[in-house]
Design a protein around this motif. Structure first.
Motif, PDB file in Angstrom:
ATOM      1  N   GLY A   1      -4.302   8.481   5.084  1.00  0.00           N
ATOM      2  CA  GLY A   1      -4.837   8.930   3.802  1.00  0.00           C
ATOM      3  C   GLY A   1      -4.170   8.261   2.625  1.00  0.00           C
ATOM      4  N   ALA A   2      -2.841   8.093   2.705  1.00  0.00           N
ATOM      5  CA  ALA A   2      -2.118   7.419   1.629  1.00  0.00           C
ATOM      6  C   ALA A   2      -2.539   5.956   1.519  1.00  0.00           C
ATOM      7  N   ALA A   3      -2.651   5.277   2.657  1.00  0.00           N
ATOM      8  CA  ALA A   3      -3.038   3.865   2.642  1.00  0.00           C
ATOM      9  C   ALA A   3      -4.442   3.679   2.084  1.00  0.00           C
TER      10      ALA A   3
ATOM     11  N   LEU B   1       0.809  -1.214   0.000  1.00  0.00           N
ATOM     12  CA  LEU B   1       0.000   0.000   0.000  1.00  0.00           C
ATOM     13  C   LEU B   1       0.848   1.272   0.000  1.00  0.00           C
ATOM     14  N   GLY B   2       2.161   1.139   0.012  1.00  0.00           N
ATOM     15  CA  GLY B   2       3.049   2.263  -0.189  1.00  0.00           C
ATOM     16  C   GLY B   2       2.973   3.364   0.849  1.00  0.00           C
ATOM     17  N   SER B   3       2.490   3.058   2.046  1.00  0.00           N
ATOM     18  CA  SER B   3       2.313   4.088   3.068  1.00  0.00           C
ATOM     19  C   SER B   3       3.118   3.732   4.306  1.00  0.00           C
ATOM     20  N   GLN B   4       2.507   3.871   5.465  1.00  0.00           N
ATOM     21  CA  GLN B   4       3.145   3.591   6.745  1.00  0.00           C
ATOM     22  C   GLN B   4       2.065   3.123   7.700  1.00  0.00           C
ATOM     23  N   GLY B   5       2.424   2.208   8.609  1.00  0.00           N
ATOM     24  CA  GLY B   5       1.456   1.764   9.603  1.00  0.00           C
ATOM     25  C   GLY B   5       1.168   0.289   9.500  1.00  0.00           C
TER      26      GLY B   5
END
Length: 375
Positions: free
Chosen positions: A266-268, A230-234
């Motif tokens: 938001g990115a995810a 998903l190219g994000s964080q978390g």
């Protein structure tokens, strides 16, 4: 002298060729990237970047507090609902990292008097969860449902089996159906980390548990990361609603940690929605991995057949693995380098990650560089 023992350990690492070094990358690196976990090529996708920016503009730079105080926004709830629905589970709970999600799931679901059966190849975050849990941990042979069944048979109280779904070192998949069967024979729960399966395996990238029919089962809990496909964080924990409610009340890495930054949420969410519209990205990541493996083995290299998007290439020694990776970088290719203690079997490797956005020309170039720089 205070901390004098650090110098002794540093010297031992140098002698063993195991010194690790931070290498900050520029915003526009000229290297061909086969080292990151950006399996679907979404980290820089315009929709994902705008999802992060819009969330930051709306909610600010940080979550401002723990999830139970001020750190839960409407965006967090939206992400949790859509992530659970996409993966086929009743509920989801988002954490600040996949590491925190694994610590939460294992520690909160293995109370005093319980047994944790842990695969020998598990990721460090699962291992640390076992160490912090109040239950007793028994480590069993890698990817062996019979070993899990035998261990569970020695215990009468609550129990869980813990495993990666796709192991991060060699990229091999766990026998999830067999593990679930072993757990059900003894009334135990199954906790699996799908960090390397989400976005790659299952219909449209819905994950390894979905692929084998375990999604939504009342005895299965899944952890995922938002920082790979998903190219994000978390990270997040998926499972029955009562398990998620229990984590809200009992998981220390949820209760006492600041919530996931809105930009990451938001990115995810943007990446998840994009994957829903473009499910072919998951199949392409698997296709790239298979192609890499075929070309590497044809070139005479010892590569492990991938079950997802990780391709492992064996190196003769830790020192030669480090030099091999450095030579690849000098030739314009960025690859991962795994050495002890990161590898449970003590065998050093180059670790390559297949990305859905790699072209055939880039794949051929990567194989050529790896072959030309081999020790």
């Amino acid at each position: 002298m205070a901390f004098g023992w650090i110098d002794e350990q540093a010297a031992a690492r140098r002698r063993a060729g195991l010194v690790r070094t931070l290498r900050p990358r520029p915003a526009d690196s000229p290297l061909l990237d086969l080292a990151s976990n950006d399996y679907l090529g979404l980290a820089r996708h315009p929709e994902v970047v705008e999802g992060a920016a819009a969330a930051a503009r709306t909610w600010g730079g940080g979550a401002t507090g723990s999830r139970l105080v001020t750190g839960t926004t409407e965006l967090h709830g939206e992400l949790e609902r859509e992530l659970a629905e996409f993966c086929g589970f009743e509920a989801a709970l988002v954490f600040s990292s996949g590491y925190a999600a694994n610590l939460a799931a294992v520690t909160a679901l293995a109370p005093h008097g319980s047994l944790i059966v842990s695969d020998a190849g598990n990721h460090a975050s699962l291992i640390d969860g076992c160490r912090l849990a109040r239950g007793t941990t028994q480590v069993v042979a890698h990817a062996d449902p019979d070993a899990v069944r035998k261990a569970l048979g020695t215990h009468d109280g609550p129990a869980v089996a813990v495993s990666d779904t796709v192991f991060s070192v060699d990229g091999d998949a766990a026998p999830l159906a067999g593990l679930a069967g072993a757990c059900r024979d003894h009334g135990a729960g199954l906790v699996v980390d799908d960090a390397h399966g989400l976005g790659v395996l299952g219909a449209g990238g819905r994950g390894a548990p979905y692929a084998v029919g375990l999604a939504g089962a009342d005895d299965v809990v899944v952890t995922v990361t938002l920082s790979k496909s998903l190219g994000s964080q978390g990270g997040a924990v998926l499972g029955p609603a009562r398990v998620v409610e229990h984590l809200v009340n009992a998981a220390r890495t949820f209760i006492f940690d600041t919530g996931l930054a809105p930009a990451s949420a938001g990115a995810a969410l943007a990446a998840l929605r994009l994957l829903g519209r473009e499910p072919e990205r998951a199949a392409r990541a698997r296709e790239v991995a298979t192609g890499l493996h075929a070309r590497l083995t044809a070139a005479g290299l010892e590569a492990v057949r991938p079950d997802a998007a990780v391709v492992s290439v064996r190196a003769p020694s830790p020192e030669e693995a480090v030099q091999w990776a450095a030579d690849c970088r000098a030739a314009g290719l960025f690859v991962g380098c795994f050495r002890p203690p990161s590898v449970p079997d003590g065998i050093s490797r180059l670790r390559l990650t297949a990305r859905a956005d790699l072209s055939e020309e880039q794949i051929e170039r990567a194989v050529r560089v790896i072959g030309e720089t081999r020790p």
